[in-house]
Design a protein around this motif. Structure first.
Motif, PDB file in Angstrom:
ATOM      1  N   GLY A  23      58.269   7.495  59.512  1.00  0.00           N
ATOM      2  CA  GLY A  23      56.947   7.681  60.123  1.00  0.00           C
ATOM      3  C   GLY A  23      57.026   8.376  61.462  1.00  0.00           C
ATOM      4  O   GLY A  23      56.191   9.231  61.792  1.00  0.00           O
ATOM      5  N   THR A  24      58.037   8.038  62.247  1.00  0.00           N
ATOM      6  CA  THR A  24      58.220   8.693  63.545  1.00  0.00           C
ATOM      7  C   THR A  24      58.564  10.167  63.375  1.00  0.00           C
ATOM      8  O   THR A  24      58.050  11.023  64.101  1.00  0.00           O
ATOM      9  N   VAL A  25      59.423  10.469  62.401  1.00  0.00           N
ATOM     10  CA  VAL A  25      59.762  11.868  62.127  1.00  0.00           C
ATOM     11  C   VAL A  25      58.508  12.633  61.695  1.00  0.00           C
ATOM     12  O   VAL A  25      58.262  13.756  62.150  1.00  0.00           O
ATOM     13  N   ALA A  26      57.696  12.019  60.828  1.00  0.00           N
ATOM     14  CA  ALA A  26      56.459  12.674  60.390  1.00  0.00           C
ATOM     15  C   ALA A  26      55.518  12.913  61.565  1.00  0.00           C
ATOM     16  O   ALA A  26      54.894  13.979  61.659  1.00  0.00           O
ATOM     17  N   LEU A  27      55.416  11.951  62.461  1.00  0.00           N
ATOM     18  CA  LEU A  27      54.577  12.116  63.643  1.00  0.00           C
ATOM     19  C   LEU A  27      55.065  13.275  64.515  1.00  0.00           C
ATOM     20  O   LEU A  27      54.266  14.083  64.993  1.00  0.00           O
ATOM     21  N   LEU A  28      56.369  13.376  64.699  1.00  0.00           N
ATOM     22  CA  LEU A  28      56.912  14.471  65.503  1.00  0.00           C
ATOM     23  C   LEU A  28      56.682  15.821  64.832  1.00  0.00           C
ATOM     24  O   LEU A  28      56.344  16.802  65.504  1.00  0.00           O
ATOM     25  N   VAL A  29      56.849  15.885  63.524  1.00  0.00           N
ATOM     26  CA  VAL A  29      56.613  17.134  62.804  1.00  0.00           C
ATOM     27  C   VAL A  29      55.167  17.569  62.968  1.00  0.00           C
ATOM     28  O   VAL A  29      54.870  18.728  63.273  1.00  0.00           O
ATOM     29  N   VAL A  30      54.241  16.629  62.784  1.00  0.00           N
ATOM     30  CA  VAL A  30      52.823  16.956  62.911  1.00  0.00           C
ATOM     31  C   VAL A  30      52.477  17.340  64.344  1.00  0.00           C
ATOM     32  O   VAL A  30      51.730  18.294  64.571  1.00  0.00           O
ATOM     33  N   THR A  31      53.037  16.640  65.300  1.00  0.00           N
ATOM     34  CA  THR A  31      52.729  16.917  66.698  1.00  0.00           C
ATOM     35  C   THR A  31      53.171  18.317  67.112  1.00  0.00           C
ATOM     36  O   THR A  31      52.439  19.019  67.812  1.00  0.00           O
ATOM     37  N   PHE A  32      54.329  18.743  66.660  1.00  0.00           N
ATOM     38  CA  PHE A  32      54.864  20.017  67.132  1.00  0.00           C
ATOM     39  C   PHE A  32      54.620  21.190  66.189  1.00  0.00           C
ATOM     40  O   PHE A  32      54.731  22.339  66.608  1.00  0.00           O
ATOM     41  N   LEU A  33      54.296  20.953  64.936  1.00  0.00           N
ATOM     42  CA  LEU A  33      54.131  22.057  64.001  1.00  0.00           C
ATOM     43  C   LEU A  33      52.689  22.333  63.585  1.00  0.00           C
ATOM     44  O   LEU A  33      52.416  23.378  62.996  1.00  0.00           O
ATOM     45  N   MET A  34      51.769  21.417  63.855  1.00  0.00           N
ATOM     46  CA  MET A  34      50.363  21.653  63.498  1.00  0.00           C
ATOM     47  C   MET A  34      49.780  22.712  64.417  1.00  0.00           C
ATOM     48  O   MET A  34      50.057  22.725  65.614  1.00  0.00           O
ATOM     49  N   PRO A  35      48.971  23.606  63.863  1.00  0.00           N
ATOM     50  CA  PRO A  35      48.351  24.636  64.718  1.00  0.00           C
ATOM     51  C   PRO A  35      47.391  23.997  65.717  1.00  0.00           C
ATOM     52  O   PRO A  35      46.733  23.006  65.422  1.00  0.00           O
ATOM     53  N   ARG A  36      47.353  24.570  66.874  1.00  0.00           N
ATOM     54  CA  ARG A  36      46.470  24.063  67.921  1.00  0.00           C
ATOM     55  C   ARG A  36      45.354  25.066  68.155  1.00  0.00           C
ATOM     56  O   ARG A  36      45.415  26.206  67.760  1.00  0.00           O
ATOM     57  N   GLY A  37      44.347  24.618  68.846  1.00  0.00           N
ATOM     58  CA  GLY A  37      43.242  25.501  69.180  1.00  0.00           C
ATOM     59  C   GLY A  37      41.950  24.898  68.686  1.00  0.00           C
ATOM     60  O   GLY A  37      41.923  24.018  67.848  1.00  0.00           O
ATOM     61  N   LYS A  38      40.892  25.387  69.247  1.00  0.00           N
ATOM     62  CA  LYS A  38      39.582  24.876  68.877  1.00  0.00           C
ATOM     63  C   LYS A  38      39.132  25.557  67.596  1.00  0.00           C
ATOM     64  O   LYS A  38      39.035  26.769  67.534  1.00  0.00           O
ATOM     65  N   GLN A  39      38.877  24.763  66.566  1.00  0.00           N
ATOM     66  CA  GLN A  39      38.409  25.283  65.299  1.00  0.00           C
ATOM     67  C   GLN A  39      37.039  24.710  65.004  1.00  0.00           C
ATOM     68  O   GLN A  39      36.707  23.605  65.395  1.00  0.00           O
ATOM     69  N   SER A  40      36.285  25.482  64.285  1.00  0.00           N
ATOM     70  CA  SER A  40      34.968  25.027  63.870  1.00  0.00           C
ATOM     71  C   SER A  40      35.120  23.975  62.781  1.00  0.00           C
ATOM     72  O   SER A  40      35.998  24.067  61.940  1.00  0.00           O
ATOM     73  N   MET A  41      34.281  22.965  62.783  1.00  0.00           N
ATOM     74  CA  MET A  41      34.314  21.936  61.759  1.00  0.00           C
ATOM     75  C   MET A  41      33.552  22.339  60.518  1.00  0.00           C
ATOM     76  O   MET A  41      33.543  21.638  59.533  1.00  0.00           O
ATOM     77  N   SER A  42      32.896  23.485  60.534  1.00  0.00           N
ATOM     78  CA  SER A  42      32.142  23.920  59.363  1.00  0.00           C
ATOM     79  C   SER A  42      33.094  24.475  58.329  1.00  0.00           C
ATOM     80  O   SER A  42      34.173  24.949  58.638  1.00  0.00           O
ATOM     81  N   SER A  43      32.672  24.442  57.066  1.00  0.00           N
ATOM     82  CA  SER A  43      33.543  24.910  55.998  1.00  0.00           C
ATOM     83  C   SER A  43      33.526  26.419  55.868  1.00  0.00           C
ATOM     84  O   SER A  43      34.425  27.004  55.332  1.00  0.00           O
ATOM     85  N   ALA A  44      32.498  27.059  56.318  1.00  0.00           N
ATOM     86  CA  ALA A  44      32.415  28.522  56.255  1.00  0.00           C
ATOM     87  C   ALA A  44      31.601  29.005  57.443  1.00  0.00           C
ATOM     88  O   ALA A  44      30.702  28.317  57.914  1.00  0.00           O
ATOM     89  N   PRO A  45      31.893  30.198  57.938  1.00  0.00           N
ATOM     90  CA  PRO A  45      31.114  30.701  59.072  1.00  0.00           C
ATOM     91  C   PRO A  45      29.660  30.929  58.663  1.00  0.00           C
ATOM     92  O   PRO A  45      29.375  31.398  57.568  1.00  0.00           O
ATOM     93  N   ALA A  46      28.766  30.577  59.550  1.00  0.00           N
ATOM     94  CA  ALA A  46      27.338  30.740  59.263  1.00  0.00           C
ATOM     95  C   ALA A  46      26.964  32.212  59.333  1.00  0.00           C
ATOM     96  O   ALA A  46      27.369  32.924  60.242  1.00  0.00           O
ATOM     97  N   GLU A  47      26.235  32.635  58.355  1.00  0.00           N
ATOM     98  CA  GLU A  47      25.761  34.017  58.353  1.00  0.00           C
ATOM     99  C   GLU A  47      24.375  34.054  58.963  1.00  0.00           C
ATOM    100  O   GLU A  47      23.721  33.034  59.154  1.00  0.00           O
ATOM    101  N   ALA A  48      23.907  35.239  59.248  1.00  0.00           N
ATOM    102  CA  ALA A  48      22.595  35.382  59.866  1.00  0.00           C
ATOM    103  C   ALA A  48      21.527  34.802  58.957  1.00  0.00           C
ATOM    104  O   ALA A  48      21.483  35.087  57.763  1.00  0.00           O
ATOM    105  N   GLY A  49      20.691  33.955  59.521  1.00  0.00           N
ATOM    106  CA  GLY A  49      19.593  33.374  58.756  1.00  0.00           C
ATOM    107  C   GLY A  49      19.973  32.114  58.000  1.00  0.00           C
ATOM    108  O   GLY A  49      19.205  31.620  57.211  1.00  0.00           O
ATOM    109  N   GLU A  50      21.181  31.585  58.214  1.00  0.00           N
ATOM    110  CA  GLU A  50      21.616  30.375  57.517  1.00  0.00           C
ATOM    111  C   GLU A  50      21.970  29.299  58.528  1.00  0.00           C
ATOM    112  O   GLU A  50      22.242  29.561  59.677  1.00  0.00           O
ATOM    113  N   GLY A  51      22.046  28.079  58.033  1.00  0.00           N
ATOM    114  CA  GLY A  51      22.572  26.960  58.793  1.00  0.00           C
ATOM    115  C   GLY A  51      21.722  26.566  59.974  1.00  0.00           C
ATOM    116  O   GLY A  51      20.505  26.721  59.987  1.00  0.00           O
ATOM    117  N   PRO A  52      22.382  26.039  61.028  1.00  0.00           N
ATOM    118  CA  PRO A  52      21.682  25.514  62.193  1.00  0.00           C
ATOM    119  C   PRO A  52      20.817  26.542  62.898  1.00  0.00           C
ATOM    120  O   PRO A  52      19.786  26.209  63.454  1.00  0.00           O
TER     121      PRO A  52
END
Length: 136
Positions: A98-127
């Motif tokens: 479990g500790t090895v898995a935690l370290l792998v996830v901590t250092f190998l998962m991509p970082r950055g702010k990502q949108s939580m939506s499943s697809a980018p909203a097109e003009a005239g759709e969504g919120p």
């Protein structure tokens, strides 16, 4: 039996928090059309990973147990000690994996702010559409 209650409650709470978070993270970026495939893939991965993990931990814990059991001479106290040592090895190897898995996830998962939506909203759709309708 009472000694196991607190760790089992803690384990249940931890698994509940982790599995929900993993489900949410797995579906980020998955389109509605692929949601069924994504759900099947994550459930299959969890089942296969759990089975493989249990097999590895059991193999580590119980390898060499037959020679240790033969050395006990049938004495119940020594048999209990062999079982205790095997269970200790199982939990320790599980914690290490479990500790090895935690370290792998901590250092190998991509970082950055990502949108939580499943697809980018097109003009005239969504919120944006809802907001525009509310302003009318």
């Amino acid at each position: 039996m009472v000694d196991l209650l607190a760790p089992f409650i803690l384990l249940g709470l931890g698994c509940g928090m982790v599995f929900v978070t993993l489900q949410i993270a797995a579906f980020v970026g998955v389109t509605d059309e692929d949601a069924g495939v994504g759900a099947g893939l994550i459930n299959t991965s969890q089942e296969a990973g759990g089975a493989l993990g249990l097999a590895v931990v059991a193999t580590i814990a119980y390898s060499g147990m037959s020679t240790e059991m033969a050395a006990t001479g049938g004495k119940p106290e020594l048999i209990a000690e062999v079982h205790e040592a095997a269970n200790h090895d199982a939990f320790l190897s599980g914690a290490m994996l479990g500790t090895v898995a935690l370290l792998v996830v901590t250092f190998l998962m991509p970082r950055g702010k990502q949108s939580m939506s499943s697809a980018p909203a097109e003009a005239g759709e969504g919120p944006a559409l809802v907001k525009a309708d509310a302003e009318k």
